[in-house]
Enzyme design. Structure first.
Site, PDB file in Angstrom:
ATOM      1  N   ASP A 119       0.860  -1.185   0.000  1.00 35.84           N
ATOM      2  CA  ASP A 119       0.000   0.000   0.000  1.00 35.84           C
ATOM      3  C   ASP A 119       0.896   1.235   0.000  1.00 35.84           C
ATOM      4  O   ASP A 119       2.114   1.116  -0.113  1.00 35.84           O
ATOM      5  CB  ASP A 119      -0.963  -0.022   1.202  1.00 35.84           C
ATOM      6  CG  ASP A 119      -2.293   0.638   0.859  1.00 35.84           C
ATOM      7  OD1 ASP A 119      -2.267   1.835   0.508  1.00 35.84           O
ATOM      8  OD2 ASP A 119      -3.346  -0.017   0.912  1.00 35.84           O
ATOM      9  N   HIS A 139      -2.636   3.215  -4.447  1.00 30.28           N
ATOM     10  CA  HIS A 139      -2.131   2.642  -3.189  1.00 30.28           C
ATOM     11  C   HIS A 139      -0.726   2.078  -3.401  1.00 30.28           C
ATOM     12  O   HIS A 139      -0.393   0.999  -2.908  1.00 30.28           O
ATOM     13  CB  HIS A 139      -3.085   1.553  -2.672  1.00 30.28           C
ATOM     14  CG  HIS A 139      -4.358   2.115  -2.098  1.00 30.28           C
ATOM     15  ND1 HIS A 139      -4.412   2.798  -0.910  1.00 30.28           N
ATOM     16  CD2 HIS A 139      -5.627   2.113  -2.584  1.00 30.28           C
ATOM     17  CE1 HIS A 139      -5.655   3.189  -0.658  1.00 30.28           C
ATOM     18  NE2 HIS A 139      -6.411   2.790  -1.680  1.00 30.28           N
ATOM     19  N   GLU A 196      -9.684   2.775  -5.328  1.00 35.94           N
ATOM     20  CA  GLU A 196      -9.367   4.159  -4.960  1.00 35.94           C
ATOM     21  C   GLU A 196      -8.182   4.731  -5.740  1.00 35.94           C
ATOM     22  O   GLU A 196      -7.328   5.399  -5.169  1.00 35.94           O
ATOM     23  CB  GLU A 196      -9.096   4.236  -3.449  1.00 35.94           C
ATOM     24  CG  GLU A 196     -10.295   3.821  -2.618  1.00 35.94           C
ATOM     25  CD  GLU A 196     -10.039   3.850  -1.128  1.00 35.94           C
ATOM     26  OE1 GLU A 196     -10.927   4.330  -0.401  1.00 35.94           O
ATOM     27  OE2 GLU A 196      -8.986   3.375  -0.664  1.00 35.94           O
TER      28      GLU A 196
HETATM   29  C1  ACM Z   1     -11.027  -0.437   0.241  1.00 41.78           C
HETATM   30  O1  ACM Z   1     -11.566  -0.311   1.359  1.00 41.78           O
HETATM   31  N1  ACM Z   1     -10.332   0.572  -0.287  1.00 41.78           N
HETATM   32  C2  ACM Z   1     -11.126  -1.670  -0.507  1.00 41.78           C
END
Ligand code: ACM
Length: 705
Positions: A205, A279, A343
């Site tokens: 991440d 991420h 995201e």
């Molecule tokens: C997530 O909670 N971004 C999968």
């Protein structure tokens, strides 16, 4: 057929007797019951008991897998009841009073299913597959831990059991906070004891890269380490470097092999997650050529939230990702590899001339399509190697590659779209299956997301095949709960946030829906909690304990107050002290303001407040600009106390100057609140110059003057 049947258990020559019942979960529980979690598909009492003692021998038939299941049962029995059983590897000469683990591969039967026959004369656990036999061992172990009484009496019964769903998952984020390999193996142990079988392992991440990839050593020499946010961490100087101490860690390939073997022996498949194309800041810090910006981030960051950094779309980046996936596939034997996809804010791709050139070269019309290109290209790469991609539901936006599965987290709409489009899907809806939400309102809850508690009952009441999904049952692989760890720093916090909510999930995932009954499940929790205590598992008892509301003159923790708004409420842990217990503040970080309703101001009161300061380490984009702070009257700022509204002239100002040098909690000098007559809502807000550090209320106390 399910029966409710009662019998007397008489111990010590009949001097101590207790009633026990095998109770159908749908029926009202009329007494202590055979408390199993998850509830088996079919339980039928046959009357009488099997006595488990040191004279009981344990027999395994069907090869090493059968022996492994028998040995597992023996280990669990020793750990929880202190009883050592004699082991035999052949049924020859098998005495009455034995326990037989019988693996019969030719026998068919439900996938992962087992049958358990307990008779006064002996016990047989039988299955066609090792996973089923293992679950039989788990059930038999649970039956041996129904009470602490001696001798150990197991009610004679017949169980025919198999899971409802094949994906019974828990995900652990090992990036935002790192857990030791030993903790990961314990976590997998607890999953297995609940017949949970898919361990989602979030390994990469923005805030770290946790998987050793020998071809790219900087991923873990650089990408696995960060300076934690906040002043306390800045002052924590590592004597070896003279710089702030780094937080982090990674799993070596050897660690991963050990963990995989441990999981396999417990029927648990690991689904590693390499999150792309967003991420990805830690990877970009380690190898800046992976990023989009000409001035890429130089340090692994420590903010929570969504960073704008994306991978670029160069051929070299895809070669890097394929190399990484080669190593991931060499390590992890499971069918699925999770490629994230969540995201990924497309601003950097939109702003980058080079990315726009690449998009034209690749023939992708827009940035959503570029995300689709990423996922499809790498999904196909996995498919060519006999694996399947799974991704968060954002992958639906750019097109899902054939054979890939979708993990639906933004509700369950993504699951439905995926299923209708012919893709397998796993339900993981936020907030109900997000274990980082606090699970009760009180001040004893550890840090977590705070807007509203997600209770054990909330998890228990999830029905995966509700509404339109009922028509898509073959596509719904199952359910998964996720423990994101931004606010879960310590192992005991991770345990507390997981259990017993994951036990509720286990029953959702395993048991037939017609047997689901909240009151019955709740009645089975004390026996489960006793097992947790025996195994040293730090669980939450919130479901069985009432939350106490303090009376007027008792101390009110921030969790006992109301937040003025609920924009982004967190139960936020202090960043100080560096060692030892830290305060936890319930705060709306986008409006740090608290209310205490209906305070009797018919007489003057003395108000004492304790405050802390925390780093504002949140990537919340433009929302940050809308945070309104009151102008302070002094350099350090004040905590203002208002009556009825939160504006205008405060009733009192508590200067923050005495607290500025203290990174942990400071009790401010008390102030007098003048009598106003009648009851009034108190409102407490900070007046400060900037957002970082963010002042937060820990507690307040009122006393008559
Ligand atoms: C997530 O909670 N971004 C999968």
């Amino acid at each position: 057929m399910l029966v409710a049947c009662f019998f007397a258990v008489c111990l010590g020559g009949g001097t101590r007797c207790a009633a026990a019942a095998v109770t159908a979960p749908g029926a009202a529980a009329a007494g202590p019951q055979v408390s199993l979690i998850p509830q088996p598909r079919e339980v039928a009492a046959v009357g009488g008991f099997f006595t488990l003692s040191a004279a009981t021998s344990l027999v395994a038939m069907g090869g090493p897998e059968a022996q492994r299941c028998a040995a597992y049962f023996a280990t669990m029995l020793r750990r929880s009841r202190g009883l050592e059983l004699k082991r035999q590897t052949t049924a020859r000469g098998m005495a009455a009073g034995s326990i037989l683990f019988d693996l019969r591969p030719g026998e068919g039967g439900a996938e992962e299913g087992y049958r358990l026959e307990v008779r006064p004369q002996g016990v047989v656990v039988r299955a066609a597959q090792p996973a089923g036999l293992f679950y039989g061992a788990v059930t038999l172990w649970q039956l041996s831990t129904l009470s602490n009484a001696r001798p150990i009496l197991i009610p004679a019964l017949h169980i025919d059991d198999a899971p409802r769903f094949r994906w019974r998952g828990l995900m652990l984020d090992s990036v935002r906070h790192f857990q030791s390999p030993e903790f990961i193996m314990r976590y997998i142990d607890w999953m297995a004891l609940h017949k949970l079988n898919m361990f989602g392992w979030h390994l990469t991440d923005d805030q770290g890269w946790r998987l050793q990839i020998p071809k790219y050593p900087r991923l873990t020499t650089i990408g696995a380490w960060r300076v934690p946010a906040g002043a306390a961490a800045q002052h924590d100087i590592d004597p070896a470097t003279g710089r702030p101490r780094l937080y982090g860690g990674f799993y070596s390939q050897e660690d991963v092999r050990r963990i995989i073997a441990h999981a396999a022996a417990r029927g648990v498949t690991i689904v590693p997650e390499i999150d792309i194309p967003g991420h990805a800041t830690a990877a970009i810090v380690a190898y800046p050529s992976l990023g989009v910006q000409t001035d890429p981030p130089r340090e692994v960051p420590s903010d929570w939230g969504v960073y704008p950094n994306l991978l670029n779309a160069e051929g070299s980046t895809f070669r890097f990702l394929e190399d990484v996936l080669d190593e991931v596939m060499a390590l992890f034997p499971g069918e699925f590899i999770h490629l994230g996809g969540d995201e990924a804010v497309k601003d950097q791709w939109k702003a980058s001339e080079r990315v726009q050139v690449r998009m034209r070269e690749l023939g992708v019309p827009d940035e959503e399509a570029l995300q689709g290109y990423f996922m499809q290209r790498l999904g196909r790469y996995l498919q060519q190697h006999g694996r399947r991609m799974i991704g968060w539901d954002e992958i639906l936006e750019g097109g899902v590659p054939p054979g890939a599965a979708v993990m639906s987290w933004r509700g369950v709409a993504g699951a439905l779209s995926a299923a209708v489009a012919g893709h397998d899907t796993v339900l993981s809806p936020e907030p109900t299956l997000y274990l980082d939400y606090r699970q009760g309102p009180g001040s004893r809850e550890p840090p977590g997301r705070g807007a509203h508690p997600v209770t054990v009952e909330d998890v228990y009441r999830i029905e995966p095949l509700a509404g339109a999904l009922a028509g898509q049952a073959p596509r719904v692989l199952g359910v998964q709960a996720n423990l994101w760890t931004e606010h879960v720093r310590l192992p005991e916090q991770a345990e507390y946030m997981s259990w017993p909510r994951a036990a509720a999930l286990a029953e959702v995932a395993w048991s037939p829906p017609q047997l689901r009954n909240w009151d019955n499940f709740k009645a089975r929790l004390p026996a489960q909690f006793a097992r947790y205590r025996k195994l040293g598992l730090h669980y939450s008892n919130t479901v069985l304990e009432p939350t106490l509301t303090p009376t007027t003159y008792q101390r009110h923790m921030s969790q006992d107050l109301l937040t003025c708004t609920a924009k982004l409420v967190l139960n936020l842990e202090d960043d100080a002290p560096l060692s030892g217990p830290r305060a936890v503040f319930l705060v709306d970080i986008e409006n740090p303001c608290w209310r205490m309703p209906q305070v009797d101001l018919g007489r003057p009161l003395q108000l004492t407040a304790a405050v802390g300061q925390v780093p504002f380490n949140f990537q919340i984009g433009a929302d940050r600009d809308s945070i309104h702070l009151q102008p302070p009257h002094s350099a350090a700022g004040e905590l203002n106390v208002y009556a009825d509204s939160c504006e205008g002239e405060p009733l009192a100002r508590l200067p923050l100057a005495p607290a500025t040098a203290n990174e942990a909690v400071t009790v401010l000098p008390p102030v007098r609140l003048a009598a106003l007559g009648g009851s009034h809502d108190l409102c407490l807000r900070f007046a400060q110059h900037g957002l970082d550090p963010l002042w937060v209320l820990d507690w307040l106390q009122l006393a008559p003057q």
